[in-house]
Write an enzyme that holds these catalytic residues in place. Structure first.
Site, short mmCIF file in Angstrom:
data_model
loop_
_atom_site.label_atom_id
_atom_site.label_comp_id
_atom_site.label_asym_id
_atom_site.label_seq_id
_atom_site.Cartn_x
_atom_site.Cartn_y
_atom_site.Cartn_z
N TYR A 149 1.86 23.44 25.06
CA TYR A 149 1.69 24.93 25.64
C TYR A 149 0.62 24.05 26.50
CZ TYR A 149 1.88 26.66 21.21
OH TYR A 149 2.18 26.91 19.87
N HIS A 150 1.69 22.74 27.59
CA HIS A 150 0.93 22.49 28.72
C HIS A 150 1.88 22.54 29.63
CE1 HIS A 150 -0.74 19.30 25.17
NE2 HIS A 150 -1.57 21.15 25.46
#
Length: 547
Positions: A468-469
């Site tokens: 989730y980056h």
């Protein structure tokens, strides 16, 4: 039609800083438009509550990627914050600055302003370190005294492999393993919206409109003059006298630009959108970390024992209410760090996570943080720090309410496979150490000792997920052809559109990116304020001459 001097799109980690600091340093009347609602919710402010927000459509865009050829043709979940505070309101709160090598690369793409020495100074300002304790700053908490004792087994096992223990994950010498600091204050989640935006809203020149889905930028030649947004099903407009700052994130910022006619012309025409500016780099250069967890049943006390029963959760809740401490005040990402394990360069190639909890039961649309396994256990995970694969974000249609197409193209670079193999080998070796082996009852995922390397890689492709980056989709830099955004944060070809979010990253930092997002926003606020003040001085001078 309402008028504001400056409109900021997105009240997340970057937008909160931009709106606050630019308003303060220029005196402009600033409006911030946020697609989501208030972050004043127990599932957000209570740190452990992020397990409840993971699939909650009220605070989360809940995106899915395009099916990934190299991940067993799976679509991968891509949560993004749709709420005041942005993704920092729903993340695991781990705060790490990254490695010197990350910013050395940024400097080669741009200028010394984005190199190691400069960003370290900005981090100090952001965090209120040293002589910078006055004024607004993000709160980074050391909560190791509340972490589970089972972490000590991991630290000892890492030492057996020659990996040192580090006291401060954000020091210059942060290679090694240790306790992760988190962005909390007095036991509550603490975002840049808490530190910067909310105090600024109390001032007369900052306003926020929530649940305002920005759908289009309005142009007059190479200037943006306003925006359209949808609120309660109605289309509304705002005039922006000085300009617009886009801080909607690596997914929504390129989407909004393309919906407005700024992006690759051929793609826009295919979607029935009249191109205003053919900027091919918009939506390109998408990067993200890809990671995996290995779960183990253990005979040492873990969070499973505390949180797997109603009585344990009740006691933890009572403790949290009384003291703002304990499991409810923490992230489950308690330990880990950065290790150089068979790396092909001098910087660490793996970020490690050690979580004193397992929640291996899977239910569609549920994240089982508050329903862990009954028996004690722990998880060890890793992510390669600097993936070489590059993906893209593009439009699904011209409808602003449609989710964009997100294609990270995970593992499309063969170089990424090498670090995946290195990560698997690290987990295998560290769990062989007597310090961990002595407490392991059995492997709950793949048995790394018995599986072949091909089976291990297939397991990775079947189970690996985004960490989730997402970042990099409106790259900042000096290359006019490749980089849509110049080093003064302006969108090339336009006088008054600035971008200040994770979409700017020339390359992905080694670890969790929220710190880098806020650091870059801090720098952007200074640059934008200087540009605005210069313009204001010019206007004042012209007025004096005419008078």
């Amino acid at each position: 039609m309402a008028e504001f001097d400056l409109v900021v799109v997105g009240a997340g980690s970057s937008g909160s800083i931009i709106a606050s600091k630019v308003a303060n340093e220029t005196g402009l009347k600033v409006l911030i438009l946020e697609a989501g609602g208030s972050d004043f919710r127990p599932d957000i402010k209570t740190p452990i509550g992020y397990g409840l927000t993971f699939y909650n459509k009220n605070v989360n865009w809940r995106y899915q990627t395009k099916e990934q050829n190299n991940l067993d043709n799976r679509s991968v979940y891509c949560p993004r914050g749709k709420v005041v505070g942005g993704s920092a309101s729903i993340n695991a709160m781990v705060y790490v600055r990254g490695q010197q090598g990350d910013y050395n690369h940024w400097e080669t793409c741009s200028s010394a302003e984005f190199g190691w020495n400069s960003v370290q100074s900005t981090f100090d300002l952001l965090e209120g370190r040293g002589d910078n304790t006055k004024g607004s700053h993000i709160c980074v908490s050391n909560v190791e005294d509340q972490h589970e004792e089972v972490l000590e087994h991991f630290f000892s096992a890492a030492r057996d492999l020659g990996i040192r223990y580090t006291e401060d994950m954000n020091s210059n010498a942060n290679e090694g393993v240790g306790h992760y600091p988190i962005t909390t204050k007095n036991g509550f989640r603490w975002t840049s919206a808490d530190a910067f935006l909310k105090p600024a809203i109390k001032e007369k020149n900052v306003k926020i409109i929530k649940n305002a889905h920005v759908s289009k930028l309005i142009f007059d030649d190479n200037r943006v003059t306003g925006l359209e947004f949808i609120k309660n099903g109605l289309k509304k407009s705002i005039t922006a006298r000085f300009g617009v700052v886009l801080t909607a994130g690596a997914i929504n910022t390129p989407q909004l630009l393309m919906l407005s006619g700024v992006g690759p012309s051929k793609h826009l025409l295919d979607k029935g959108i009249t191109p205003i500016a053919d900027i091919k780099g918009i939506g390109q250069n998408l990067q993200d970390h890809l990671g995996i967890d290995y779960l183990f049943e253990a005979n040492a006390k873990s969070l499973n024992r505390t949180l797997s029963s109603w009585s344990g959760r009740f006691r933890s809740l009572v403790n949290y209410i009384a003291s703002k401490k304990g499991p409810f005040a923490l992230s489950v990402n308690q330990g880990g760090g950065f290790v150089n394990w068979k790396s092909r360069n001098e910087w660490p190639n793996l970020q490690i996570y050690f979580n004193p909890l397992t929640y291996s039961i899977k239910r569609p649309g549920k994240r089982m943080l508050l329903r862990p396994d009954k028996l004690d256990g722990f998880a060890i995970g890793f992510q390669p720090c600097r993936p070489k694969s590059r993906g893209e974000v593009y439009l699904n249609s011209s409808n602003p309410m449609d989710s964009p197409i997100i294609d990270p193209k995970f593992l499309s670079s063969e170089k990424d496979i090498y670090d995946v193999e290195a990560g698997i080998n690290f987990v295998e070796e560290v769990t062989k150490s007597e310090n961990l082996k002595s407490i392991i009852v059995k492997a709950k995922s793949i048995d790394l000792e018995k599986a072949s390397i091909e089976q291990k890689k297939e397991d990775f492709k079947k189970r690996a997920v985004s960490v989730y980056h997402p970042c990099g989709t409106c790259r900042l830099g000096n290359d006019v052809e490749r980089d849509p955004v110049s080093i003064d944060f302006r969108l090339r070809g336009f006088q008054n559109i600035w971008i200040a979010d994770a979409s700017l990253f020339p390359s992905i930092p080694s670890g969790n990116i929220n710190s880098a997002v806020m650091m870059l926003a801090y720098k952007a606020s200074k640059s934008i304020s200087q540009q605005v003040n210069k313009k204001l001085a010019s206007i004042s001078k012209e007025k004096n001459i005419s008078d």
